[in-house]
Each structure stands twice: as structure tokens, then as C-alpha cells.
Design an enzyme around this catalytic site. Structure first.
Site, PDB file in Angstrom:
ATOM      1  N   PHE A  15       0.844  -1.198   0.000  1.00  0.00           N
ATOM      2  CA  PHE A  15       0.000   0.000   0.000  1.00  0.00           C
ATOM      3  C   PHE A  15       0.880   1.250   0.000  1.00  0.00           C
ATOM      4  O   PHE A  15       0.521   2.278  -0.530  1.00  0.00           O
ATOM      5  CB  PHE A  15      -0.918   0.003   1.228  1.00  0.00           C
ATOM      6  N   CYS A  16       2.022   1.152   0.670  1.00  0.00           N
ATOM      7  CA  CYS A  16       2.933   2.293   0.743  1.00  0.00           C
ATOM      8  C   CYS A  16       4.364   1.751   0.763  1.00  0.00           C
ATOM      9  O   CYS A  16       4.665   0.975   1.657  1.00  0.00           O
ATOM     10  CB  CYS A  16       2.665   3.107   1.994  1.00  0.00           C
ATOM     11  N   PRO A  17       5.246   2.066  -0.149  1.00  0.00           N
ATOM     12  CA  PRO A  17       5.105   3.100  -1.172  1.00  0.00           C
ATOM     13  C   PRO A  17       4.279   2.714  -2.400  1.00  0.00           C
ATOM     14  O   PRO A  17       3.927   3.585  -3.172  1.00  0.00           O
ATOM     15  CB  PRO A  17       6.560   3.366  -1.586  1.00  0.00           C
TER      16      PRO A  17
ATOM     17  N   ILE B 291       7.315  -2.313   1.394  1.00  0.00           N
ATOM     18  CA  ILE B 291       6.585  -1.617   2.457  1.00  0.00           C
ATOM     19  C   ILE B 291       7.366  -0.380   2.884  1.00  0.00           C
ATOM     20  O   ILE B 291       8.519  -0.219   2.501  1.00  0.00           O
ATOM     21  CB  ILE B 291       6.318  -2.547   3.672  1.00  0.00           C
ATOM     22  N   SER B 292       6.717   0.468   3.687  1.00  0.00           N
ATOM     23  CA  SER B 292       7.329   1.747   4.071  1.00  0.00           C
ATOM     24  C   SER B 292       8.653   1.538   4.791  1.00  0.00           C
ATOM     25  O   SER B 292       8.755   0.700   5.688  1.00  0.00           O
ATOM     26  CB  SER B 292       6.391   2.500   5.013  1.00  0.00           C
TER      27      SER B 292
END
Lengths: 78, 376
Positions: A15-17, B291-292
Site C-alpha cells: 500500500f505504501c510506497p 513496504i514503508s
């Protein structure tokens, strides 16, 4: 990760990034001519990625739908 | 023979894992059956989210550091040295001072590094706040800045995905408080087709941009910076008087020297083990996971890695999977904030910004040291 000279960017569950950002990060570090397959569970990426490829001028090789995810194929051209 | 666990890096992930292992394996450590070592080139641990506040004169340098030795449980051996290379097949880490540190289990927690040198002209013509030196330089420029074009431009990949939004909202409020907002043209560019990677956050941010008079451009990837102008990979230009860039990042040089492309270690997304190596865990920014790259990611991963190492040593097998959990506060100015949390299967759903969440963030800035100690 690479398979038969194709670089795989596995962005499933990202979902992120997110898949496009994963592609942008990867494309800078591979040689011109490399084929990259982005694996994404996010349907929006099937639209976003080709739009960005067109804007930058890389080659869009198509999108394949698999079970529960999409494979967006790109070739770096410059 | 004792089991040697070597943790490469004493940042958020490394310090949490070391301290959790020291508690979870204290009997084994006391008997000399397990030895836990942390290697880091820094003697001080920095609370990196404070850099954002340094820019606006809201955090002092002495508040954002703790001695690494004081942060780690006394039973953990701290080696102050720089790792030059990993020999994954020989189960050895080689350091700059010439030491060869052998391990039975390795945890790679070497983080990521902003690399403005990867964008032509950025170091000479732009500012960054992802280092203490850069944040202080930017703070000094902002103190004197009295009008003109301010551009926040974001590159990929970078750590702390919410920081670009936080700084643009804080800049807006900072200039309003100084009474010069009408003399500032505030702009923001982002690499993908919306203003933030998280769609719900982007959907929330766009009306905020419009309300505050912040210009934005998407699908803009910095390629070259010249004095007063940024050129994008997509063929566009943006002018500036002050460029605040979020540069692309890479993993540790020691990993790049060891044959790991860009320093991002191919990692199993659930077990957090390096692909192909059953005795090597990877934690925090340096994984190649989609992921972040954020402190909270490192924190939640560290809990899993520590628990799995303890289970492997006590029972011979890992205990649980990482589910991709990330949680980030998002400052929306100097008096309100929101937050997002998500994992591999649950999308984020930001709540409306409030003072309460901002206060919680300010409080967490002070209690972070409990997290690094493996308590919170």
C-alpha cells in the site's frame, strides 16, 4: 529477484510506497533494455504504471491477470 | 560452544532486537551459552524523526541522541566499528578496523541512507533535512528566508514516506506564523500520479493543499538540478528559490560491497530471513520488501525477529510471521496530526486530524527511548 533475465518487482500487498514507486526505484538501477515485471495486487497499478511509462518514454509490454494479482511488463528504453 | 548472534546496526531495529534478546535469552546469556553483539560505526543513537522538528527550531540537538552503550542492555556486547563487508557463506562480518566477527545468527539492520549525490546537481543546489547537518543548514536558511519560490520535491525510494507531506504542511504554517505566507509560492512534486503513495492519504491531502494554497505536481521525478530549476525524468521543469529535496535512498555500502544490489537485501516477507540464508534475518529499511521504510516498520519487524530468534534458540524453530504492519503519525501542522496503520492485507484508513493525535506524537517523541530499549 530475476528470472530468465527478467527483473521481478514483487509489490504484492504494497500500500505504501506502492507498486509504481517500487518500479520507479528499481528502473533507475537496471541497464537499458532490461525487462521488468511488476507483480501487484492493486488493480489501480494496471492503469497507473502504463500511464507513467508512456509519460517517461519506456516501453509498455502489456498486463497479464493472474490469480489474485496482475503482472505489468515494462522494458527500460533509455 | 556458545551461539553467537551478531546484529549489524544499532538503530531502531538493531537496538530493539538486542534488548529483547537480552531479556528473552537472559538465562542462556548468563550461562555463556548465547552471546549477543551489536556492531555500529556510530557511538550515539539518533532519534531520526526529530530532524523534521530541528528544521523549525522545535527540537534541540542534545535531545535527539543517546549513547548507544547506555541504550543497550549491559549483557549485550557493543562493538564500535564500521562494517565493510559481509561474508554470508563464511558466516563472518569484516570491519574497517580489520576485525572478523563470526556469527551463528546474523541480523542485518543497517538501515538506509539518503543519497543526494544520485541526482545530478542536487548537492550543490538543493537542501535536505534527512541528516542533522542538512536539517540545521535548512533551519538557518529558513530563519533568513523572506519570500520567493519554495519547492519540496520527492524522489524514490526514500524513508519515512509521510515526512514530505509533514514538512509541506509545517512550512505553510511556519510562513503564516512569520506573517510572510503571501510572499511565498509553496510547491510540491511527487513521483507517482497522486500526492502521496497511500491513496486515502492523497485524497485527504489534496483538499488541504488547495485550502492552504499549496501548488502540486504529480508524476515528477527529479533527474537534474541546476541553480533555481529542477528537471524531471518526465521532461518537465520547476523553478525555485529554495529547494527542499527528499533524495533517493540506498542501503548500506557494506551490503553493496557484499554484492547486494543497492543495499536492499532480498527478504522473505513473512519470516524476515534473507533469501537463501536460514541463519540471517533482515530488519528495517534494508529489506527489499515493498513496504514503508519507517521507524514503525523497523519496530514491528524487530518484535518478530527477536521472538523468532528466541524461539529458534530455545525450541529450534521460528515462532511467528510478520504481517506487514506499519503505523505512522502524520503531522498536519504545528497543532494537529493524523495517523495511518496498515498491513499486507488491510489498506490504511486515516482518521480526521486532531490535536489529541498531535499531542500523542509529541509525547512519543520523548518516550521513543523506551521503544529503543525494547520496552514500549
Amino acid at each position: 529477484m530475476s528470472e530468465n533475465n527478467v527483473v521481478i518487482v514483487d509489490a504484492r500487498g504494497s500500500f505504501c510506497p506502492g507498486p509504481l514507486m517500487e518500479l520507479i526505484s528499481k528502473i533507475k538501477s537496471v541497464p537499458v533494455g532490461t525487462e521488468i515485471h511488476v507483480l501487484s495486487t492493486d488493480k489501480g497499478s494496471a492503469k497507473d504504471i502504463p500511464a507513467w511509462i508512456k509519460k517517461v518514454g519506456h516501453e509498455y509490454l502489456g498486463t497479464e491477470e493472474k490469480e489474485g494479482y496482475w503482472v505489468v511488463k515494462v522494458r527500460k528504453t533509455k | 560452544m556458545a551461539t553467537h548472534i551478531v546484529i549489524a546496526g544499532g538503530g531502531t531495529a538493531g537496538s530493539i532486537i538486542a534488548n529483547l534478546l537480552a531479556r528473552g535469552l537472559h538465562e542462556e546469556i548468563n550461562k555463556g551459552e548465547v552471546i549477543v553483539k551489536v556492531i555500529d560505526k556510530e557511538e550515539k543513537h539518533m532519534y531520526q524523526p526529530a530532524l523534521l522538528y530541528v528544521v523549525f527550531d522545535r527540537f534541540r540537538e542534545n535531545e535527539m541522541f543517546r549513547e548507544m552503550r547506555d541504550l543497550l542492555n549491559p549483557s549485550v556486547i557493543f562493538i564500535h566499528d564500521e562494517i565493510e563487508e559481509f561474508d554470508f557463506d563464511g558466516n563472518t562480518v569484516r570491519t574497517k578496523s580489520g576485525k572478523k566477527v563470526n556469527y551463528d545468527y546474523l541480523v542485518i539492520a543497517t538501515g538506509s541512507k539518503p543519497r543526494p549525490d544520485l541526482v545530478d546537481g542536487l548537492e550543490e543546489n538543493g537542501d535536505i533535512f534527512y541528516t542533522l547537518e542538512g536539517a540545521k543548514k535548512l533551519r538557518d536558511k529558513l530563519r533568513k528566508f523572506d519570500g520567493g519560490k519554495v519547492l519540496v520535491s520527492v524522489a524514490a525510494p526514500h524513508k519515512c514516506p509521510v515526512a514530505p507531506l509533514e514538512i509541506i504542511f509545517m512550512l505553510d504554517e511556519y510562513f503564516r506564523q512569520k506573517g510572510i505566507r503571501d510572499k511565498i509560492d509553496l510547491s510540491y512534486t511527487y513521483p507517482i500520479g497522486r500526492v502521496h503513495a497511500l491513496e486515502p492519504v492523497a485524497n485527504w491531502a489534496v483538499p488541504e493543499f488547495e485550502k492552504r494554497g499549496i501548488n502540486y505536481e504529480t508524476l515528477f521525478n527529479m533527474e537534474k538540478v541546476e541553480q533555481g530549476v529542477v528537471h524531471s525524468m518526465e521532461g518537465f521543469e520547476k523553478e525555485f528559490d529554495l529547494l527542499i529535496a527528499i533524495p533517493p535512498h540506498k542501503g548500506s555500502e557494506s551490503l553493496i560491497n557484499s554484492g547486494i544490489q543497492d543495499g536492499w537485501v532480498p527478504t522473505d516477507r513473512h519470516l524476515l530471513k534473507a533469501e537463501g540464508y536460514d541463519n540471517v534475518y533482515v530488519c528495517g529499511d534494508t529489506t527489499n520488501l515493498p513496504i514503508s521504510k519507517a521507524g514503525s516498520t523497523a519496530h514491528f519487524e524487530a518484535d518478530v525477529v527477536a521472538e523468532n530468534l528466541i524461539a529458534e534458540i530455545k525450541e529450534g524453530h521460528p515462532a511467528r510471521d510478520y504481517d506487514g504492519k506499519v503505523m505512522c503519525f502524520i503531522e498536519t501542522g504545528f497543532s494537529s496530526a493524523t495517523y495511518v496503520w496498515f498491513n499486507y492485507t488491510t489498506p490504511p484508513d486515516p482518521v480526521p486530524p486532531s490535536k489529541m493525535i498531535h499531542w500523542l506524537k509529541l509525547g512519543y517523541n520523548r518516550v521513543y527511548w523506551l521503544t529503543a530499549r525494547g520496552i514500549l
